[in-house]
Every structure is written in C-alpha cells, then in structure tokens.
Scaffold this active site. Structure first.
Site, PDB file in Angstrom:
ATOM      1  N   GLN A 170      54.116 -64.048  20.777  1.00 21.49           N
ATOM      2  CA  GLN A 170      55.506 -63.576  20.871  1.00 21.49           C
ATOM      3  C   GLN A 170      55.563 -62.277  20.081  1.00 21.49           C
ATOM      4  OE1 GLN A 170      58.424 -64.171  22.369  1.00 21.49           O
ATOM      5  NE2 GLN A 170      59.457 -62.680  21.090  1.00 21.49           N
ATOM      6  N   PRO A 300      59.685 -71.505  20.407  1.00 17.42           N
ATOM      7  CA  PRO A 300      60.896 -71.448  19.592  1.00 17.42           C
ATOM      8  C   PRO A 300      62.018 -70.595  20.178  1.00 17.42           C
ATOM      9  CG  PRO A 300      59.228 -70.020  18.669  1.00 17.42           C
ATOM     10  CD  PRO A 300      58.607 -70.667  19.867  1.00 17.42           C
ATOM     11  N   GLY A 303      63.688 -67.887  26.105  1.00 16.06           N
ATOM     12  CA  GLY A 303      62.809 -67.168  27.012  1.00 16.06           C
ATOM     13  C   GLY A 303      62.427 -65.829  26.446  1.00 16.06           C
ATOM     14  N   GLU A 305      61.007 -62.011  27.948  1.00 12.38           N
ATOM     15  CA  GLU A 305      60.908 -61.261  29.200  1.00 12.38           C
ATOM     16  C   GLU A 305      59.595 -60.503  29.338  1.00 12.38           C
ATOM     17  OE1 GLU A 305      63.035 -60.730  26.657  1.00 12.38           O
ATOM     18  OE2 GLU A 305      63.225 -58.614  26.195  1.00 12.38           O
ATOM     19  N   HIS A 329      68.584 -64.203  33.132  1.00 14.22           N
ATOM     20  CA  HIS A 329      68.550 -63.309  31.974  1.00 14.22           C
ATOM     21  C   HIS A 329      67.175 -62.635  31.855  1.00 14.22           C
ATOM     22  CE1 HIS A 329      69.730 -62.021  27.857  1.00 14.22           C
ATOM     23  NE2 HIS A 329      68.420 -62.108  27.662  1.00 14.22           N
ATOM     24  N   GLU A 330      66.143 -63.451  31.859  1.00 17.93           N
ATOM     25  CA  GLU A 330      64.797 -62.876  31.670  1.00 17.93           C
ATOM     26  C   GLU A 330      64.426 -61.972  32.838  1.00 17.93           C
ATOM     27  OE1 GLU A 330      64.005 -63.143  28.761  1.00 17.93           O
ATOM     28  OE2 GLU A 330      65.154 -64.924  28.223  1.00 17.93           O
ATOM     29  N   HIS A 333      65.926 -58.549  32.572  1.00 17.93           N
ATOM     30  CA  HIS A 333      65.179 -57.674  31.658  1.00 17.93           C
ATOM     31  C   HIS A 333      64.123 -56.834  32.389  1.00 17.93           C
ATOM     32  CE1 HIS A 333      66.461 -58.328  27.558  1.00 17.93           C
ATOM     33  NE2 HIS A 333      66.363 -59.638  27.637  1.00 17.93           N
ATOM     34  N   GLU A 352      69.698 -55.989  25.243  1.00 17.56           N
ATOM     35  CA  GLU A 352      70.280 -57.324  25.402  1.00 17.56           C
ATOM     36  C   GLU A 352      71.701 -57.324  25.976  1.00 17.56           C
ATOM     37  OE1 GLU A 352      68.578 -59.792  25.506  1.00 17.56           O
ATOM     38  OE2 GLU A 352      66.787 -59.286  24.353  1.00 17.56           O
ATOM     39  N   ASP A 410      64.815 -58.207  13.166  1.00 15.94           N
ATOM     40  CA  ASP A 410      65.446 -59.420  13.714  1.00 15.94           C
ATOM     41  C   ASP A 410      66.614 -59.888  12.845  1.00 15.94           C
ATOM     42  OD1 ASP A 410      63.473 -59.255  15.597  1.00 15.94           O
ATOM     43  OD2 ASP A 410      62.210 -60.796  14.691  1.00 15.94           O
ATOM     44  N   TYR A 418      74.060 -59.108  22.348  1.00 14.29           N
ATOM     45  CA  TYR A 418      74.127 -59.733  23.670  1.00 14.29           C
ATOM     46  C   TYR A 418      75.558 -59.693  24.223  1.00 14.29           C
ATOM     47  CZ  TYR A 418      69.543 -61.763  22.527  1.00 14.29           C
ATOM     48  OH  TYR A 418      68.234 -61.926  22.192  1.00 14.29           O
TER      49      TYR A 418
HETATM   50 ZN   LIG Z   1      67.180 -61.029  26.361  1.00 17.64          ZN
END
Ligand SMILES: [Zn+2]
Length: 455
Positions: A170, A300, A303, A305, A329-330, A333, A352, A410, A418
């Site tokens: 990730q 975790p 999703g 993208e 959503h993904e 992206h 986002e 983050d 979003y």
């Molecule tokens: Zn997203």
C-alpha cells in the site's frame, strides 16, 4: 483510496473452496507512448513530503528486479533508475525509509558515492547519490526492512485459504519509499517495469499490464509487469499469494484467493457496465484492462485505486451489491487521481473530492438518482462530522487545500477531502448546469491526463 472503517473487521470467509479457472489473460498491448510528464515548477507544486529536488535531477523510469522472501519478510534485488538532470547537477536525491542499501553504481557498473541523510520521523531519509557528468542511469542493490510500512505480510492463518502466506503493498501516501528507492512524490511521474520472483506456486500481480508470461523454474515463479504510462510512484503496487482469476467482461476481471473468487465475481458482476458508464461521463478509459484484486480479510482500507488493478477489501462482498459504490469510487480514480494526480498531498482533495463526486455520478447512471442521493446525504453527514473533528468551521484542516508541511500527510486527511471536495463540485455543477460542468470536468481530465495538478 477509500477508508471503510465500519467494515474493517476480521471476517471469516466461509465460502466453499473452489478452484477458479486461471487464465493467462493479462499480457496487454501497453500501447501508450512512454512520455514522461514534466515537473511543475510553480511554488504550489513543491512537495513538502519528499526530499527530492526534481527540477535539478529527476527519476523518469524505474526498473525493478526483486525477489520476495516470506521467511525474512523482505523484498530485495535491484532498482535501475533512468534519470533526467541539469547538465551541472552534482547529485540526485531520492526518498528512502529504512531501505538496506548494499551498493549504488552507474549503468557501466562504476560505483557512485551515496549518503543517507538524517531521519525525519514523518518522511524517512534523503538518499543522495553523486552524479558524474555523464550519469544517466543508476543501479541500486538493496533490500526492504522487515518492518517496511508499505508491505503487509500475512500468515497463512490470516488468509481465506489458510495454506499460503500473502503479501500486499500500500504505497499511498508516502510508504513506497520503504520498498522502492525512488523520488516518492506524486509530482514526479515515472514509467516503470518490474520482474518479481516469488516461491513457485504463488502468483504475483501488480498495478500494470503484464510484460511477459510468467515462468516457473528452479522452485520459483517469475512475473513481469510493465507500465508505459507515467504514473505517480505511490501507484506502484504488488500482491503475492494463492491467487486465481475470473473474467467479468472483455476488459474486466477479478483476482482473489480461490476460496473467495465465486462470491467476489458475483458481487462484481456489474464491473464491465460500470466502466462503460464512467466512460460515457468522463471519456475513454485509458489504462487498458480494469481488474479488481479482492484481498484477504485484513486489508486495512476499503479500496486502493492502483492502476489496472484496484485493491479491495473482501468486506465489500455484501451478497446484494449494496457496497459496490466502493468499486465505482476506485474506478472513478482511473480519471481523478490516476490520470490527473495531486502534485503533492496539500491537494489531496483533487484526487478524492473529484473521485467522490464522480463515484456518485456513476452510481446514478447505473442504479438511479435515488441511490445516488442517499449516498450524497450520508456524505454530507460525514463532512459535518469531519468539520467538528478537525476543529470546527475555522479549523485549518477543514480547508480543501491543506498544508501538510512538517506532518505525515495522512494526518491532514479526513472526509473533508472526499465529501467537502464533492460538495464543492456539486455546488459548481448547480451554478453552471450539469451539461456545462460535465464538459468542463471531461476537459480537465483530458488536459491533465498523466500529469500532476494543483488547486
Ligand atoms: Zn479514493
């Protein structure tokens, strides 16, 4: 990326084991020209989360040749970087976080001087490599550390099949520097390719088309992937495990553990239609195939993208397609985030907010206005909660354009990016009318395709 906290719980998957038909479907004509996006030179495009000085010297292509060792929880081998540099640049600075570097050389094998700088608790360390006047390629021999933040190593017991371990990566936002020595900034787009060696019997999938058919010999299987589009480096992703494939349509399919495959394929039955709906709104899907990888229960996030290969939590399998907006959503992206990408994490809302807006337009196309409106209403609730959590109406992190300097990016993120982002775009849509707004948004993706963008 989509967080999915309410559903991130360990599920025991009780589906009957069933061997899906493995197909060698994924050698695609990767027909894009390997042009590399320039670095934006405006002040708002400077990335506070990277040590790189890409206007001096930048990475334009990464070629990985790596082995995956489940016993030591390490990935190791070489990264060969093609670079562009000012003629008088004396060094190139990469991002590093815990890599164990063995050697650095140029294309002819001549060693290059290198130095790992002081550690920043949020960002890791700069890796400065001295350049000779003619250096255009750098070969780094290295290993990732067992605690590399991008790599999640699952034991067989943590998988649905219980037989083999599983690994996935990730990269977003700044984790790929824990397993790939490169300039880990979304403003420094790079083409890439990878040869990945895994224990025989396991399958490696990545966020790119296959470059060659896999080979198994001498106890290992070798996979090759090649991304000819220039992408933000956080989009390089890998998963290794007991994986099977089922096609969903001519250019869509699902990968998962064999035990999960039938339920995953059934839940994802609308994927091909979804790609068509998104194309109707935003123009051609430019990545070739769109496949979904359904991960073991411990992923975790909802999703991620990753291009060509969305990584999804199995918790989206509700049995009645009620959570497939996560796939919308993904998929969205593929335009917002992957085609036009925030140049740095201050503008995460461009990834986002646009995606959340587009997700609901895709849902509206496929499932009707009532379903989309319900999701918008839930989104407004989430936005209001995020405003409260981020210090109320005057909280700095309730702005769309935030300041991540001095922080782990983050930590600035929330539903503001979003939901406030999506609400802002709906406001513009209401002001100018849907037809004109759609034309603008399609034009935005077109004008900024495979480029970094800022607010
Ligand atoms: Zn997203």
């Amino acid at each position: 990326m989509k967080l999915f906290p309410k559903l991130v719980v360990v599920l025991t998957l009780l589906m009957a084991a069933c061997k899906g038909a493995e197909t060698g479907n994924r050698v695609d004509a990767n027909d894009a020209q390997a042009t590399v996006a320039p670095i934006l030179s405006t002040a708002d495009a400077v990335d506070p989360s990277s040590f790189a000085s890409p206007l001096e010297a930048r990475v334009k292509h990464v070629a990985l040749d790596l082995g995956v060792d489940f016993d030591t929880k390490r990935i190791g081998g070489t990264a060969t970087l093609d670079i562009d540099r000012k003629p008088d640049a004396r060094e190139i600075i990469l991002d590093d976080n815990g890599l164990e570097i063995e050697s650095v050389a140029d294309a002819s094998g001549q060693p290059l001087q290198w130095k790992v700088g002081a550690k920043d608790p949020n960002l890791g360390t700069p890796l400065a490599i001295a350049l000779n006047p003619d250096t255009s390629q750098i070969v780094i021999k290295y290993k990732s550390a067992p605690q590399a933040g991008a790599l999640l190593w699952l034991t067989p017991e943590q998988t649905a099949g219980k037989k083999l371990p599983f690994l996935f990566s990730q990269g977003q936002s700044i984790e790929n520097r824990t397993w790939i020595p490169t300039q880990d900034s979304p403003g420094v787009r790079q083409t890439w390719e990878a040869t990945i060696r895994v224990p025989a019997g396991m399958t490696a999938v990545m966020s790119a088309p296959r470059g060659a058919e896999p080979i198994t010999q001498g106890g290992e299987s070798v996979f090759n992937y090649k991304m000819n589009h220039s992408v933000a480096p956080y989009m390089i992703a890998l998963a290794v495990g007991d994986l099977a494939f089922k096609p969903l349509g001519p250019r869509t399919g699902v990968w998962s553990e064999p035990a999960t495959l039938p339920a995953a394929a059934s839940e994802l039955a609308d994927t091909e239609k979804m790609v068509a709906a998104a194309e109707k709104l935003y123009g051609p899907y430019q990545w070739g195939r769109y496949d979904v990888l359904v991960l073991p229960p411990s992923f975790p996030f909802g999703g991620m993208e990753n291009p060509n290969m969305t990584f999804l939590t199995p918790t989206f399998i509700a049995g009645d397609k009620s959570l497939v907006s996560l796939v919308a959503h993904e998929l969205a992206h593929s335009w917002s985030g992957n085609l036009a990408t925030n140049a740095n994490w201050n503008d995460f809302w461009l990834n986002e907010g646009m995606t959340t807006y587009a997700e609901r337009r895709i849902v509206e196309e496929l499932y009707g206005k009532k379903v989309a409106d319900e999701q918008i209403a839930l989104g407004i609730d989430s936005m209001n909660k995020a405003v409260t959590e981020k210090g109320g109406l005057k909280g700095a992190d309730t702005r769309l354009h935030v300041d991540v300097k001095g922080r782990q990016p983050d930590d600035a993120g929330s539903d503001i990016a979003y939901e406030k982002g999506a609400a802002f775009l709906r406001t513009l849509e209401a002001r100018v009318g849907r037809e004109r707004f759609d034309e603008w948004l399609k034009g935005w993706f077109n004008r900024h395709a495979f480029q970094p963008v800022t607010s």
